[in-house]
Write an enzyme that holds these catalytic residues in place. Structure first.
Site, short mmCIF file in Angstrom:
data_model
loop_
_atom_site.label_atom_id
_atom_site.label_comp_id
_atom_site.label_asym_id
_atom_site.label_seq_id
_atom_site.Cartn_x
_atom_site.Cartn_y
_atom_site.Cartn_z
N ARG A 64 -7.44 -5.74 11.11
CA ARG A 64 -6.97 -5.89 12.50
C ARG A 64 -7.99 -6.64 13.36
NH1 ARG A 64 -2.01 -4.23 10.81
NH2 ARG A 64 -1.76 -2.02 10.55
N ASP A 308 -3.62 -1.71 0.55
CA ASP A 308 -2.78 -2.04 1.71
C ASP A 308 -3.17 -1.15 2.90
OD1 ASP A 308 -1.03 -3.20 3.42
OD2 ASP A 308 0.80 -2.55 2.39
#
Ligand code: DOR
Ligand code: ZN
Length: 444
Positions: A64, A308
């Site tokens: 992010r 993930d």
């Protein structure tokens, strides 16, 4: 005098466990051998008979940062990696703003350089202007990621001409191309199923059904034939798609195949109790799908296990099932879970090291990493295979303090992590200084 000796250890090297120690100098492994045969060093760390593995290379991580730094940022995400025994991560491009042009790519490199505490390689999404592919490649992208389920600009994965010209340009880069194998319009489908009065979880599962993955996999198999692209399938979750990928690999197509711990271990029944805390895309499937993924691991056809790691805030995950974003954190649960399955003999240690360290390094052209061998970088994790405890997301270094694995009994814990021969995690304490990690670029 060498820099460091790790002694009294079991070492996983060249496919087997050897007893002894590792000598490290200037960030590199220089010798593996019985303790008395190692050269003198200015520092020695006692490993108490614990097991040393190559640091994990996690090829699927959403760090992010930028405008989504409230979910995770370069520092917290890479600290979580070190806490989990992971020394290199590949960062995904579905950031805000999206990593799909040279300016944002450069911005990420700049911002990451002073913050990351493990090694990080950066993916790019497919740029709106295909001509930017070469520019982003020159900036050091580790690979390109295709999201057929999230169409943007004018690119349409189902259009043969567009896909053909895209693949030609990608082929020139010689970089791996990773695909999120799902069809588009899942959000529209959820609405349709809701209108037809399906309960939330059912509507979500139907919109992200197995065929959405299988059909996308099949389109890649039909399309790619021999156009020379290295295609990597992210988070494959169904028995049928794994079967088709394995058949295609047997015919010689250049595919690689990744699975996640959650798709191996959890099935869709869990959604009824854990609700949005077990919501991710692709979703949890049937137990028979989990078993097919394990078979793929043990028959040698799965290439990589990756997390993930897709962090979202606790508040976001607490909203209603359909509003809550998809994705769960994974960096701090991968190793405890997999060590548990090694202890239970569901996977061998050899296979685990191939899937989590050796193969990722090979597939993404990351040289001198992924093995314990002279001249390789001293990125290492020391694990205690005996320690039993329960997973507790409240203790995560990630900003995402939730996990569908909360309360799971595990056996095995990373106790020390080394990055370039430096002790960066010691018994759950992350010692690394901001900016200590390196940006990884592919080395051909
Ligand atoms: O569950 C998911 N979360 N799947 C994805 O493909 C994206 C990811 C995210 O970025 O949150
Ligand atoms: Zn992802």
């Amino acid at each position: 005098m060498k820099d460091l000796i790790l002694n009294n250890a079991k070492i996983f090297t060249e496919g087997e466990i050897k007893e002894g120690g590792i000598a490290i100098d200037k960030g590199k492994i220089i010798k593996i051998g019985k303790d008395p045969n190692l050269p003198p060093a200015s520092k020695t760390i006692e490993c108490n008979g614990n097991l040393i593995l190559p640091g994990i290379i996690d090829v699927h991580v959403h760090l992010r940062d930028l405008d989504l730094s409230y979910k995770e940022d370069f520092l917290t995400g890479t600290r979580a990696a070190l806490a989990g025994g992971i020394t290199t991560v590949l960062d995904m491009p579905n950031t805000k703003p999206r990593t799909d042009n040279p300016d944002i790519f450069k911005l990420k490199l700049k911002k990451a350089a002073n913050k990351i505490v493990c090694n990080v390689g950066f993916y790019s999404a497919i740029p709106e202007n295909f001509q930017d592919i070469l520019k982003i490649t020159k900036l050091g992208a580790i690979g390109f990621k295709i999201y057929p389920d999230h169409p943007y600009s004018n690119f349409d994965f189902s259009n043969d001409d567009q896909l053909s010209s895209l693949f030609k340009l990608l082929q020139n880069t010689q970089l791996p191309v990773t695909i999120h194998a799902e069809k588009r319009d899942t959000n529209k489908l959820i609405k349709t199923y809701k209108e037809a009065n399906y309960p939330d979880i059912e509507a979500f599962l139907k919109a992200h059904n197995a065929n959405s993955e299988i059909d996308t996999v099949q389109r890649c198999i039909n399309f790619i034939k021999d156009n020379g692209i290295k295609l990597h399938f992210a988070h494959i979750s169904t028995a049928e798609s794994i079967k088709r990928i394995i058949e295609a690999k047997k015919k010689g197509l250049n595919f690689s195949l990744e699975v996640t711990p959650h798709h191996l271990i959890l099935d869709s029944n869990l959604l009824q109790t854990k609700k949005s805390f077990s919501k991710m895309v692709p979703p949890l499937r049937k137990k028979s799908d989990c078993n097919a993924l394990w078979d793929g691991i043990n028959s040698g056809f799965v290439d990589v296990i990756a997390t993930d790691h897709a962090p979202h805030s606790l508040d976001e995950k607490k909203s209603t099932f359909l509003e809550a974003p998809s994705g769960i954190p994974g960096l701090e649960t991968l190793l405890p879970l997999m060590l548990t399955y090694i202890n239970n003999k569901r996977i061998t240690l050899k296979r685990f090291v191939e899937l989590c360290s050796e193969n990722p390094a090979k597939l993404f052209n990351i040289k001198q990493k992924g093995r314990i061998f002279p001249n390789f970088d001293a990125d290492l994790v020391v694990v205690d295979l005996k320690k039993k405890y329960k997973i507790n997301s409240a203790n995560f270094f990630s900003k995402a303090h939730h996990s569908p694995f909360d309360g799971f009994e595990v056996q095995g814990i990373p106790i020390m992590t080394f990055l370039n021969g430096k002790l960066v995690m010691d018994h759950r304490e992350v010692l690394a200084k901001e900016g200590m990690g390196s940006i990884i670029k592919p080395q051909n």
